[in-house]
Design a protein around this motif. Sequence first.
Motif, PDB file in Angstrom:
ATOM      1  N   THR A  29       0.856  -1.254   0.062  1.00 45.08           N
ATOM      2  CA  THR A  29      -0.211  -0.199   0.039  1.00 45.08           C
ATOM      3  C   THR A  29       0.957   1.143  -0.115  1.00 45.08           C
ATOM      4  OG1 THR A  29      -1.689  -1.059   1.080  1.00 45.08           O
ATOM      5  CG2 THR A  29      -1.596   1.137   1.310  1.00 45.08           C
ATOM      6  N   THR A  31       1.532   5.279  -0.618  1.00 42.22           N
ATOM      7  CA  THR A  31       0.704   6.851  -0.842  1.00 42.22           C
ATOM      8  C   THR A  31       1.780   8.027  -0.750  1.00 42.22           C
ATOM      9  OG1 THR A  31       0.802   7.080   1.532  1.00 42.22           O
ATOM     10  CG2 THR A  31      -1.262   5.950   0.739  1.00 42.22           C
ATOM     11  N   ALA A  45      -1.798  11.974   1.338  1.00 40.94           N
ATOM     12  CA  ALA A  45      -2.091  10.352   1.300  1.00 40.94           C
ATOM     13  C   ALA A  45      -2.764  10.069  -0.036  1.00 40.94           C
ATOM     14  CB  ALA A  45      -2.670  10.054   2.451  1.00 40.94           C
ATOM     15  N   SER A  47      -3.199   7.920  -3.193  1.00 37.28           N
ATOM     16  CA  SER A  47      -2.799   6.448  -3.518  1.00 37.28           C
ATOM     17  C   SER A  47      -1.965   6.022  -4.538  1.00 37.28           C
ATOM     18  CB  SER A  47      -4.204   5.350  -3.524  1.00 37.28           C
ATOM     19  OG  SER A  47      -3.802   3.980  -3.746  1.00 37.28           O
ATOM     20  N   PRO A  49      -1.130   3.301  -7.221  1.00 39.85           N
ATOM     21  CA  PRO A  49      -1.093   1.889  -7.559  1.00 39.85           C
ATOM     22  C   PRO A  49       0.260   1.353  -8.123  1.00 39.85           C
ATOM     23  CG  PRO A  49      -2.325   3.411  -9.215  1.00 39.85           C
ATOM     24  CD  PRO A  49      -1.621   4.262  -8.126  1.00 39.85           C
ATOM     25  N   TYR A  58       5.567   1.814  -8.449  1.00 38.92           N
ATOM     26  CA  TYR A  58       4.313   2.334  -8.154  1.00 38.92           C
ATOM     27  C   TYR A  58       4.232   4.040  -8.718  1.00 38.92           C
ATOM     28  CZ  TYR A  58       3.877  -1.366  -4.969  1.00 38.92           C
ATOM     29  OH  TYR A  58       3.722  -2.707  -4.403  1.00 38.92           O
ATOM     30  N   VAL A  60       1.539   7.289  -9.626  1.00 35.92           N
ATOM     31  CA  VAL A  60       0.246   8.064  -9.697  1.00 35.92           C
ATOM     32  C   VAL A  60       0.426   9.426 -10.378  1.00 35.92           C
ATOM     33  CG1 VAL A  60       0.589   9.353  -7.613  1.00 35.92           C
ATOM     34  CG2 VAL A  60      -1.715   8.779  -8.284  1.00 35.92           C
ATOM     35  N   ALA A  81       5.241   3.522   1.962  1.00 38.23           N
ATOM     36  CA  ALA A  81       4.865   2.073   1.551  1.00 38.23           C
ATOM     37  C   ALA A  81       4.688   1.188   2.821  1.00 38.23           C
ATOM     38  CB  ALA A  81       5.701   1.392   0.217  1.00 38.23           C
TER      39      ALA A  81
END
Length: 106
Positions: A29, A31, A45, A47, A49, A58, A60, A81
């Motif tokens: 997870t 952010t 925060a 997210s 992916p 990851y 975003v 993470a």
Amino acid sequence: MSILDTNDNCVTLEGLFNKVSQAYENAATVTVTITDSTGAVLVSALSMPYVTASNGDYRVVVPAATDLGDNGSIVTVAVTATTGSGSVYNATGSVYVYNRQLAGTA
């Protein structure tokens, strides 16, 4: 390491790796939080992916309407993470904003 590309507002964490298990972390997870030079939170925060079929990457895109400042602004990008085993990773860096004509534009 996190990177903010201010041309397209993309934040990337590349190669999240667990040194104990010697494996890439592909199910964490993740952010990102971005603050300005005064500590004001610009992105909270958000997210990040997992990039399918990558080795622990990851990514975003921060919404284009987010005001990250103008030329000369410095923002702090903090990526956190957490894995299923409870391991926590943190990466923080300062980013100099350039090639921006108006706040909040890509």
